[in-house]
Design an enzyme around this catalytic site. Structure first.
Site, PDB file in Angstrom:
ATOM      1  N   GLY A 175      -4.293  32.486  -5.318  1.00 28.63           N
ATOM      2  CA  GLY A 175      -4.393  32.181  -6.739  1.00 28.63           C
ATOM      3  C   GLY A 175      -4.831  30.752  -6.966  1.00 28.63           C
ATOM      4  N   SER A 185      -8.624  29.812  -8.569  1.00 32.63           N
ATOM      5  CA  SER A 185      -9.540  29.687  -9.705  1.00 32.63           C
ATOM      6  C   SER A 185      -8.921  30.177 -11.009  1.00 32.63           C
ATOM      7  CB  SER A 185     -10.820  30.488  -9.438  1.00 32.63           C
ATOM      8  OG  SER A 185     -11.527  29.938  -8.358  1.00 32.63           O
ATOM      9  N   GLU A 226      -9.531  27.824  12.572  1.00 30.10           N
ATOM     10  CA  GLU A 226     -10.843  28.476  12.600  1.00 30.10           C
ATOM     11  C   GLU A 226     -11.922  27.406  12.556  1.00 30.10           C
ATOM     12  OE1 GLU A 226     -13.077  32.051  12.838  1.00 30.10           O
ATOM     13  OE2 GLU A 226     -10.936  31.700  12.991  1.00 30.10           O
TER      14      GLU A 226
END
Length: 382
Positions: free
Chosen positions: A130, A132, A247
């Protein structure tokens, strides 16, 4: 920039290729394009996520204690290249695996790590993020969703939009304003929210291609336990920008994806009527795309190399993201100009529609250009 592959990376590539050859099916590959409009395809990808996780291939960059492989940067690069070229679908919980999980690993309690991470990895639970809002898209610091402390709970009121899988999610990493008097980059906190909580309404958003991968989510006096706070109170910006992410070679997917798409486009042009490959202007546009994709590969490798050697890989990755988006839009336009409607099962029609989002999703081109100007070129803030 050093990209020689050590022997262990080559062995990693061989092992991954062998496993994919034995387990990746056409049904899984085909489900990727239909996950936003076909419940059966979504379920197929959910089962595939569990298969990957059980074999240790769902998040190779994660530590082994959480189900990963502690993969080195070069092994992560190999993984990104091989899975993209094999057309392995992106994980259903890709935002969770790449963005939310690292924050939980750094800031979460032992119970949160134990209970949430394994289920996220297998897609037993679907996660959304959550961030934008209608008036705070790329500018996260302008968010207005409020969380007010009331005893042992926070009471959350506000709205989020363009929330990936928001209508399917079991959990949400939610950014809220807990101190409205603080400067806009301060006074933000991060909560882990059960999406089945009373007062939450998620409405799917249908995009141009008919998919519903996004949602707008409304929070109407939702009570969230204070123990669900992730990271320090009023330090949510710190959580949002954490650099713990394991990552580090994700940028490899950008150029590998476009290499696969260009290969497919040439093959489809070759088999289409009218011999479009005999047209010099088409050949010129294909050649330009090929050169731009090679340039994108170099940019991505510079980003990965910078991350491996202590440089600012994020800034170069932002530039690469802008280049990737423009290449995708131009490739979609070329396919639209040269192929008949419905060619190749309609995949280029779909890509023509979805390509408009490439310069928006994951950071708008305007935002990434600002990052490039300030952090790569050293220009002053406007």
């Amino acid at each position: 920039m050093d990209f020689s592959y050590p022997p262990e990376a080559d062995q990693f590539r061989k092992e991954l290729r062998g496993w994919l050859a034995a387990h990746l099916t056409r049904a899984v590959i085909d489900s990727s394009e239909r996950r936003g409009s076909d419940a059966a395809a979504f379920d197929t990808l959910r089962e595939w996520s569990a298969t990957l996780a059980d074999a240790g291939w769902a998040a190779v960059s994660w530590p082994r204690e959480y189900g990963g492989r502690d993969a080195s940067s070069t092994e992560q690069l190999v993984y990104a290249e091989e899975t993209t070229r094999a057309r392995v679908p992106a994980p259903l919980n890709i935002i969770g695996i790449n963005n939310i999980a690292p924050a939980i690993m750094q800031y979460g309690t032992d119970a949160q790590k134990r209970d949430l991470l394994p289920r996220m990895l297998r897609a037993d639970d679907i996660w959304c993020q959550g961030m934008s809002e209608p008036e705070a898209g790329s500018d996260l610091a302008s968010l207005r969703t409020r969380a007010v402390r009331d005893g042992d709970d926070f009471v959350v009121t506000g709205q989020k939009i363009w929330t990936s899988l928001g209508h399917r999610a079991d959990w949400c990493q939610l950014y809220v304003r807990t101190d409205p008097e603080a400067p806009k980059h301060k006074g933000i906190s991060c909560l882990i929210v059960d999406m089945s909580s009373p007062g939450i309404e998620a409405r799917p958003l249908v995009t141009l291609n008919g998919d519903s991968d996004f949602a707008e989510v409304f929070f109407n006096d939702v009570r969230v336990p204070a123990a669900s706070l992730l990271g320090p109170l009023d330090k949510g910006w710190q959580v949002a920008t954490t650099t713990l992410s394991f990552e580090r070679a994700a940028a490899a997917r950008l150029y590998a994806e476009m290499q696969v798409r260009l290969h497919d486009l040439v093959a489809d042009l070759r088999s289409s009527s009218g011999s479009p490959l005999d047209d010099p202007s088409t050949l010129r546009r294909l050649g330009e795309l090929d050169v731009r994709i090679k340039n994108l590969e170099v940019l991505c490798q510079r980003s990965i190399s910078a991350g491996m050697h202590g440089g600012d890989g994020f800034a170069i990755a932002s530039l690469a993201k802008s280049v990737w988006g423009e290449i995708g839009k131009d490739m979609a336009a070329l396919a639209f100009d040269t192929l008949d409607a419905g060619a190749a099962g309609g995949r280029w029609d779909q890509f023509r529609l979805t390509s408009h989002a490439l310069t928006i999703a994951g950071g708008t081109t305007q935002i990434t250009k600002n990052i490039t100007a300030q952090r790569v070129l050293g220009l002053p803030r406007p």
